[in-house]
Scaffold this motif. Sequence first.
Motif, PDB file in Angstrom:
ATOM      1  N   LYS A  46      -7.411 -58.642 -23.665  1.00 22.99           N
ATOM      2  CA  LYS A  46      -6.236 -59.055 -24.445  1.00 22.99           C
ATOM      3  C   LYS A  46      -4.968 -58.314 -24.027  1.00 22.99           C
ATOM      4  CE  LYS A  46      -7.184 -55.644 -27.976  1.00 22.99           C
ATOM      5  NZ  LYS A  46      -7.492 -55.330 -29.328  1.00 22.99           N
ATOM      6  N   TYR A  47      -5.085 -57.374 -23.098  1.00 24.65           N
ATOM      7  CA  TYR A  47      -3.933 -56.565 -22.695  1.00 24.65           C
ATOM      8  C   TYR A  47      -3.140 -57.240 -21.588  1.00 24.65           C
ATOM      9  CZ  TYR A  47      -6.151 -52.764 -25.258  1.00 24.65           C
ATOM     10  OH  TYR A  47      -6.715 -52.001 -26.227  1.00 24.65           O
ATOM     11  N   HIS A  48      -1.826 -57.060 -21.657  1.00 23.95           N
ATOM     12  CA  HIS A  48      -0.911 -57.539 -20.625  1.00 23.95           C
ATOM     13  C   HIS A  48       0.096 -56.428 -20.364  1.00 23.95           C
ATOM     14  CE1 HIS A  48       2.788 -60.154 -19.572  1.00 23.95           C
ATOM     15  NE2 HIS A  48       2.170 -59.776 -18.477  1.00 23.95           N
ATOM     16  N   GLY A  71       4.014 -70.017 -16.932  1.00 21.15           N
ATOM     17  CA  GLY A  71       3.689 -70.363 -15.553  1.00 21.15           C
ATOM     18  C   GLY A  71       2.196 -70.563 -15.358  1.00 21.15           C
ATOM     19  N   MET A  72       1.833 -71.467 -14.447  1.00 24.88           N
ATOM     20  CA  MET A  72       0.431 -71.773 -14.223  1.00 24.88           C
ATOM     21  C   MET A  72      -0.347 -70.554 -13.727  1.00 24.88           C
ATOM     22  SD  MET A  72      -1.259 -74.783 -11.882  1.00 24.88           S
ATOM     23  CE  MET A  72      -0.173 -75.982 -12.599  1.00 24.88           C
ATOM     24  N   ARG A  73       0.236 -69.801 -12.795  1.00 23.33           N
ATOM     25  CA  ARG A  73      -0.435 -68.620 -12.247  1.00 23.33           C
ATOM     26  C   ARG A  73      -0.690 -67.592 -13.353  1.00 23.33           C
ATOM     27  NH1 ARG A  73       3.029 -67.147  -8.043  1.00 23.33           N
ATOM     28  NH2 ARG A  73       1.802 -68.380  -6.605  1.00 23.33           N
ATOM     29  N   HIS A  74       0.306 -67.370 -14.203  1.00 22.29           N
ATOM     30  CA  HIS A  74       0.167 -66.374 -15.268  1.00 22.29           C
ATOM     31  C   HIS A  74      -0.799 -66.837 -16.360  1.00 22.29           C
ATOM     32  CE1 HIS A  74       3.194 -63.634 -13.680  1.00 22.29           C
ATOM     33  NE2 HIS A  74       3.899 -64.707 -13.378  1.00 22.29           N
ATOM     34  N   ARG A  75      -0.783 -68.138 -16.682  1.00 19.36           N
ATOM     35  CA  ARG A  75      -1.747 -68.654 -17.661  1.00 19.36           C
ATOM     36  C   ARG A  75      -3.168 -68.492 -17.152  1.00 19.36           C
ATOM     37  NH1 ARG A  75       1.648 -73.281 -18.048  1.00 19.36           N
ATOM     38  NH2 ARG A  75       0.061 -74.510 -16.973  1.00 19.36           N
ATOM     39  N   THR A  76      -3.382 -68.816 -15.880  1.00 17.39           N
ATOM     40  CA  THR A  76      -4.718 -68.661 -15.289  1.00 17.39           C
ATOM     41  C   THR A  76      -5.130 -67.196 -15.290  1.00 17.39           C
ATOM     42  OG1 THR A  76      -4.360 -70.601 -13.902  1.00 17.39           O
ATOM     43  CG2 THR A  76      -6.097 -69.087 -13.226  1.00 17.39           C
ATOM     44  N   ALA A  77      -4.208 -66.316 -14.950  1.00 15.78           N
ATOM     45  CA  ALA A  77      -4.511 -64.879 -14.919  1.00 15.78           C
ATOM     46  C   ALA A  77      -4.899 -64.382 -16.307  1.00 15.78           C
ATOM     47  CB  ALA A  77      -3.311 -64.097 -14.387  1.00 15.78           C
ATOM     48  N   GLN A  78      -4.104 -64.759 -17.318  1.00 13.32           N
ATOM     49  CA  GLN A  78      -4.376 -64.294 -18.676  1.00 13.32           C
ATOM     50  C   GLN A  78      -5.717 -64.809 -19.181  1.00 13.32           C
ATOM     51  OE1 GLN A  78      -1.577 -65.503 -21.774  1.00 13.32           O
ATOM     52  NE2 GLN A  78      -1.740 -63.457 -22.679  1.00 13.32           N
ATOM     53  N   ARG A  79      -5.987 -66.082 -18.968  1.00 14.78           N
ATOM     54  CA  ARG A  79      -7.250 -66.655 -19.442  1.00 14.78           C
ATOM     55  C   ARG A  79      -8.454 -66.088 -18.686  1.00 14.78           C
ATOM     56  NH1 ARG A  79      -4.651 -72.620 -20.005  1.00 14.78           N
ATOM     57  NH2 ARG A  79      -4.196 -72.520 -22.229  1.00 14.78           N
ATOM     58  N   THR A  80      -8.324 -65.918 -17.375  1.00  9.05           N
ATOM     59  CA  THR A  80      -9.423 -65.355 -16.580  1.00  9.05           C
ATOM     60  C   THR A  80      -9.722 -63.930 -17.018  1.00  9.05           C
ATOM     61  OG1 THR A  80      -8.840 -66.754 -14.702  1.00  9.05           O
ATOM     62  CG2 THR A  80     -10.208 -64.828 -14.240  1.00  9.05           C
ATOM     63  N   ALA A  81      -8.670 -63.138 -17.233  1.00  9.03           N
ATOM     64  CA  ALA A  81      -8.858 -61.751 -17.669  1.00  9.03           C
ATOM     65  C   ALA A  81      -9.516 -61.695 -19.040  1.00  9.03           C
ATOM     66  CB  ALA A  81      -7.519 -61.026 -17.692  1.00  9.03           C
ATOM     67  N   TYR A  82      -9.103 -62.579 -19.926  1.00  8.58           N
ATOM     68  CA  TYR A  82      -9.675 -62.600 -21.273  1.00  8.58           C
ATOM     69  C   TYR A  82     -11.150 -62.998 -21.234  1.00  8.58           C
ATOM     70  CZ  TYR A  82      -9.942 -63.331 -26.302  1.00  8.58           C
ATOM     71  OH  TYR A  82     -10.292 -63.236 -27.630  1.00  8.58           O
ATOM     72  N   GLN A  83     -11.475 -63.977 -20.402  1.00  3.07           N
ATOM     73  CA  GLN A  83     -12.840 -64.487 -20.348  1.00  3.07           C
ATOM     74  C   GLN A  83     -13.788 -63.552 -19.609  1.00  3.07           C
ATOM     75  OE1 GLN A  83     -12.968 -68.578 -19.198  1.00  3.07           O
ATOM     76  NE2 GLN A  83     -15.184 -68.648 -19.032  1.00  3.07           N
ATOM     77  N   THR A  84     -13.324 -62.897 -18.532  1.00  4.47           N
ATOM     78  CA  THR A  84     -14.208 -62.070 -17.704  1.00  4.47           C
ATOM     79  C   THR A  84     -14.099 -60.572 -17.993  1.00  4.47           C
ATOM     80  OG1 THR A  84     -12.555 -61.826 -15.943  1.00  4.47           O
ATOM     81  CG2 THR A  84     -14.070 -63.727 -15.810  1.00  4.47           C
ATOM     82  N   HIS A  85     -13.027 -60.163 -18.650  1.00  4.72           N
ATOM     83  CA  HIS A  85     -12.731 -58.738 -18.890  1.00  4.72           C
ATOM     84  C   HIS A  85     -12.617 -57.971 -17.572  1.00  4.72           C
ATOM     85  CE1 HIS A  85     -12.980 -58.976 -23.237  1.00  4.72           C
ATOM     86  NE2 HIS A  85     -13.960 -59.846 -23.043  1.00  4.72           N
ATOM     87  N   LEU A  86     -12.117 -58.650 -16.545  1.00  4.24           N
ATOM     88  CA  LEU A  86     -11.804 -58.015 -15.263  1.00  4.24           C
ATOM     89  C   LEU A  86     -10.282 -57.943 -15.135  1.00  4.24           C
ATOM     90  CD1 LEU A  86     -14.260 -59.899 -12.866  1.00  4.24           C
ATOM     91  CD2 LEU A  86     -14.466 -57.544 -13.686  1.00  4.24           C
ATOM     92  N   PRO A  87      -9.760 -56.929 -14.456  1.00  4.28           N
ATOM     93  CA  PRO A  87      -8.317 -56.877 -14.233  1.00  4.28           C
ATOM     94  C   PRO A  87      -7.878 -58.021 -13.309  1.00  4.28           C
ATOM     95  CG  PRO A  87      -9.326 -54.731 -13.844  1.00  4.28           C
ATOM     96  CD  PRO A  87     -10.437 -55.716 -13.985  1.00  4.28           C
TER      97      PRO A  87
END
Length: 197
Positions: free
Chosen positions: A135-137, A102-118
């Motif tokens: 890298k955590y989900h 899903g687009m929302r989940h892909r954006t969330a995963q990539r944003t979290a990986y790049q920024t290290h913010l929850p």
Amino acid sequence: MTSDAALLRSALQDIAPGTALREGLERIQRSHTGALIVLGFSPELQELCSGGFDLDVEFTASRLRELCKMDGAVIIDPTNWRIRKANVQLFPDQSIPTDESGMRHRTAQRTAYQTHLPVLSVSASMRLISIYVGKYHHIVEEPEALLSRANLAVDTLDRYSQRLDEVLQTLTILEMRDSATIRDVATVMQRMEMIRR
């Protein structure tokens, strides 16, 4: 610098049942709208933001639900619980690998990986809350599911305790008759170990 695992634990505490954030997430789930929420506000995150509007208002569950009616992300500063931005489009690095569909989940995963913010993602159709940090989900389970599993565990422990009492009584009787065997003692020890585990 705080580790991703510590940030994940902190985010889980923030969304524990009874907290204002969890109440807001539950309101979003009930409305079937879905959401993308970032817990943190950093210069690195601001570089990924496009559009939306600045708010800087106090966080409340009802404000979160209303702001999540829009398609964009909501950015919350958890240090002082302020909603900093809403209806923001996030543009994380597209080269970051993701296993989400899903687009929302892909954006969330990539944003979290790049920024290290929850980053929290609430699925509109599945009514699931996912937390991404680095890298955590982690998928957040509903309290009802946790209580059901806890009740099953307590029932199992109760059955094990009853069986332990039975084999202890049998062992006591056999000891009084001076006919206890190693097998009888091993059975008692096995039941005790099952309860300990």
